[in-house]
Design an enzyme around this catalytic site. Structure first.
Site, PDB file in Angstrom:
ATOM      1  N   ASP A 164     -30.627  -9.581 -40.678  1.00 37.73           N
ATOM      2  CA  ASP A 164     -30.584  -9.541 -39.208  1.00 37.73           C
ATOM      3  C   ASP A 164     -30.063  -8.203 -38.682  1.00 37.73           C
ATOM      4  OD1 ASP A 164     -28.046 -10.150 -39.974  1.00 37.73           O
ATOM      5  OD2 ASP A 164     -27.750 -11.791 -38.548  1.00 37.73           O
ATOM      6  N   ASP A 176     -30.103 -14.041 -49.029  1.00 31.30           N
ATOM      7  CA  ASP A 176     -28.927 -14.785 -48.559  1.00 31.30           C
ATOM      8  C   ASP A 176     -29.232 -16.000 -47.681  1.00 31.30           C
ATOM      9  OD1 ASP A 176     -27.404 -12.886 -49.862  1.00 31.30           O
ATOM     10  OD2 ASP A 176     -27.112 -11.662 -48.078  1.00 31.30           O
ATOM     11  N   ASP A 235     -29.246 -16.107 -44.503  1.00 24.65           N
ATOM     12  CA  ASP A 235     -28.168 -16.141 -43.502  1.00 24.65           C
ATOM     13  C   ASP A 235     -28.641 -15.732 -42.108  1.00 24.65           C
ATOM     14  OD1 ASP A 235     -28.669 -13.497 -44.107  1.00 24.65           O
ATOM     15  OD2 ASP A 235     -26.584 -12.927 -44.389  1.00 24.65           O
ATOM     16  N   GLY A 253     -30.634  -5.052 -48.301  1.00 26.17           N
ATOM     17  CA  GLY A 253     -30.785  -5.378 -49.728  1.00 26.17           C
ATOM     18  C   GLY A 253     -32.216  -5.784 -50.049  1.00 26.17           C
ATOM     19  N   THR A 304     -34.245 -11.357 -47.139  1.00 30.90           N
ATOM     20  CA  THR A 304     -32.936 -11.307 -47.798  1.00 30.90           C
ATOM     21  C   THR A 304     -32.785 -12.555 -48.666  1.00 30.90           C
ATOM     22  OG1 THR A 304     -30.534 -11.554 -47.485  1.00 30.90           O
ATOM     23  CG2 THR A 304     -31.899 -12.261 -45.662  1.00 30.90           C
ATOM     24  N   ARG A 342     -29.432   1.748 -46.436  1.00 34.62           N
ATOM     25  CA  ARG A 342     -28.596   1.338 -45.300  1.00 34.62           C
ATOM     26  C   ARG A 342     -28.478   2.583 -44.416  1.00 34.62           C
ATOM     27  NH1 ARG A 342     -27.340  -3.644 -46.951  1.00 34.62           N
ATOM     28  NH2 ARG A 342     -26.726  -3.974 -49.120  1.00 34.62           N
ATOM     29  N   ARG A 395     -23.490 -13.374 -49.592  1.00 33.71           N
ATOM     30  CA  ARG A 395     -22.603 -12.747 -48.601  1.00 33.71           C
ATOM     31  C   ARG A 395     -21.736 -13.835 -47.976  1.00 33.71           C
ATOM     32  NH1 ARG A 395     -23.538  -7.396 -46.877  1.00 33.71           N
ATOM     33  NH2 ARG A 395     -25.680  -7.466 -47.533  1.00 33.71           N
TER      34      ARG A 395
HETATM   35  O1  F6P Z   1     -27.575  -9.279 -48.876  1.00 38.66           O
HETATM   36  C1  F6P Z   1     -27.921  -9.384 -50.215  1.00 38.66           C
HETATM   37  C2  F6P Z   1     -26.710  -9.192 -51.102  1.00 38.66           C
HETATM   38  O2  F6P Z   1     -27.155  -9.221 -52.444  1.00 38.66           O
HETATM   39  C3  F6P Z   1     -25.576 -10.166 -50.873  1.00 38.66           C
HETATM   40  O3  F6P Z   1     -25.818 -11.423 -51.457  1.00 38.66           O
HETATM   41  C4  F6P Z   1     -24.428  -9.409 -51.481  1.00 38.66           C
HETATM   42  O4  F6P Z   1     -23.200  -9.803 -50.889  1.00 38.66           O
HETATM   43  C5  F6P Z   1     -24.747  -7.972 -51.143  1.00 38.66           C
HETATM   44  O5  F6P Z   1     -26.137  -7.927 -50.865  1.00 38.66           O
HETATM   45  C6  F6P Z   1     -24.438  -6.979 -52.223  1.00 38.66           C
HETATM   46  O6  F6P Z   1     -24.650  -5.732 -51.692  1.00 38.66           O
HETATM   47  P1  F6P Z   1     -24.789  -4.407 -52.577  1.00 38.66           P
HETATM   48  O7  F6P Z   1     -26.142  -4.427 -53.207  1.00 38.66           O
HETATM   49  O8  F6P Z   1     -24.610  -3.320 -51.593  1.00 38.66           O
HETATM   50  O9  F6P Z   1     -23.715  -4.475 -53.630  1.00 38.66           O
END
Ligand code: F6P
Length: 319
Positions: free
Chosen positions: A103, A127, A129, A11, A125, A72, A171
């Site tokens: 990670d 997050d 995390d 992301g 990120t 991804r 997340r």
């Molecule tokens: O990892 C960043 C994040 O925005 C998380 O907070 C969230 O759960 C996820 O990505 C959303 O992913 P996507 O952009 O694939 O909907």
């Protein structure tokens, strides 16, 4: 060392561009070339490369998102795909790589290092995390964006004597919720790291209304449940005028804050120095504002530790 390749993966996060800029400018200062790899590991395998110069990255410090794009690409876990990536790097005279991402992206950095391309991971990120660091690039901007939104929601909440349940991203990690919950003065912060009791939260809200409060705010981490589901649970314990609000991807965008720009710049600059020292297979982190490094391998056996004192402080003020 001749040329550093740099990619962003997973992301997007505000500050990724500032990190790419810092890597580029530091590398050029040290007589090295820099190649931007577009679309993360997918672009690495496809050879989607662009030469970076001090001039074309200069204004990137203020831009959100990632101008190198992200993708991804789980296929990069396969050894034959990794080998194709290394072939592309060699073909373009790139002998080291910096990976900015979550990670998951670090597996790719480790694989490249094992195949002879020294690589360094930077934590990118919103997050927060990632193990072995208490800060990730983008966290601060995302928190400020969410905070601004909640401050606005509060205006409506108090005008209508409502309770708002606000879902924030992260997340499986509650760090954004903990920071934003404390900073917004939430009545409750609900995160995956701690058990919670909806009945107790309802009692806190009722006590607040009885004492003259005109609204309630619950900050809910997305890793716990959806805000609408939480609303249904809450209404079992009180006749609240409650609304659910999911902040969503707006938290990922926007111009990075001072903190994200400064930390991303420090990390990008440091990553180049590590490569100049012949290091690889390392993840850059930050603990109490100090840069540090860990073997990427150690991260896989570890988990991120949140600053749960934020929850203790909020509990002491609200319960
Ligand atoms: O990892 C960043 C994040 O925005 C998380 O907070 C969230 O759960 C996820 O990505 C959303 O992913 P996507 O952009 O694939 O909907």
């Amino acid at each position: 060392m001749k040329r550093i390749g740099i990619l962003t993966s997973g992301g997007d996060a505000p500050g990724m561009n500032a990190a790419v800029r810092a890597v580029t400018k530091t590398a050029i200062h040290n007589g090295l070339g820099v190649v931007g790899i577009r679309y993360g590991f997918a672009g690495l395998v496809a050879g989607d490369f662009v030469t970076l110069t001090a001039e074309n990255v200069d204004h990137m410090i203020s831009l959100g998102g990632t101008f190198l794009y992200s993708a991804r690409f789980p296929e990069f876990a396969q050894p034959e795909v990794q080998k194709k990536g290394v072939e592309q790097l060699k073909k373009h005279d790139i002998d080291t790589v910096i990976v900015i991402g979550g990670d998951g992206s670090y597996h790719g950095a480790l694989a490249l290092t094992r195949l002879g391309i020294n690589s360094i991971g930077l934590p990118g990120t919103i997050d927060n995390d990632i193990p072995c660091t208490d800060y990730t690039i983008g966290l601060d901007t995302a928190c400020n964006t969410a905070l601004e939104a909640i401050d606005k929601i509060r205006d409506t909440a108090s005008s209508h004597h409502r309770v708002f349940i606000v879902n924030v991203m992260g997340r499986g990690c509650g760090d954004i919720a903990m920071r934003v919950g404390l900073a917004s003065g939430a009545d409750a912060i609900v995160v995956p790291e701690r058990p919670y009791d909806v009945k107790e939260i309802a009692e806190t809200l009722k006590r607040g209304f009885a004492a003259g409060k005109d609204h309630g705010i619950i900050v809910l981490a997305e890793g716990v449940m959806d805000a609408e589901e939480f609303r249904t649970e809450l209404l079992k314990y009180g006749d609240f005028d409650a609304r659910a609000n999911i902040l969503g991807h707006m938290q990922r965008g926007g111009s990075p804050t001072v903190l994200d720009r400064v930390n991303a710049t420090k990390m990008g600059n440091y990553a180049v120095k590590l490569l100049l020292d012949g290091k690889g297979g390392l993840a850059v982190g930050m603990e109490n504002g100090q840069l540090e490094t860990h073997d990427i391998l150690d991260l896989f056996d570890d988990t991120h530790r949140s600053d749960e004192t934020l929850l203790d402080i909020n509990d002491e003020m609200t319960k």
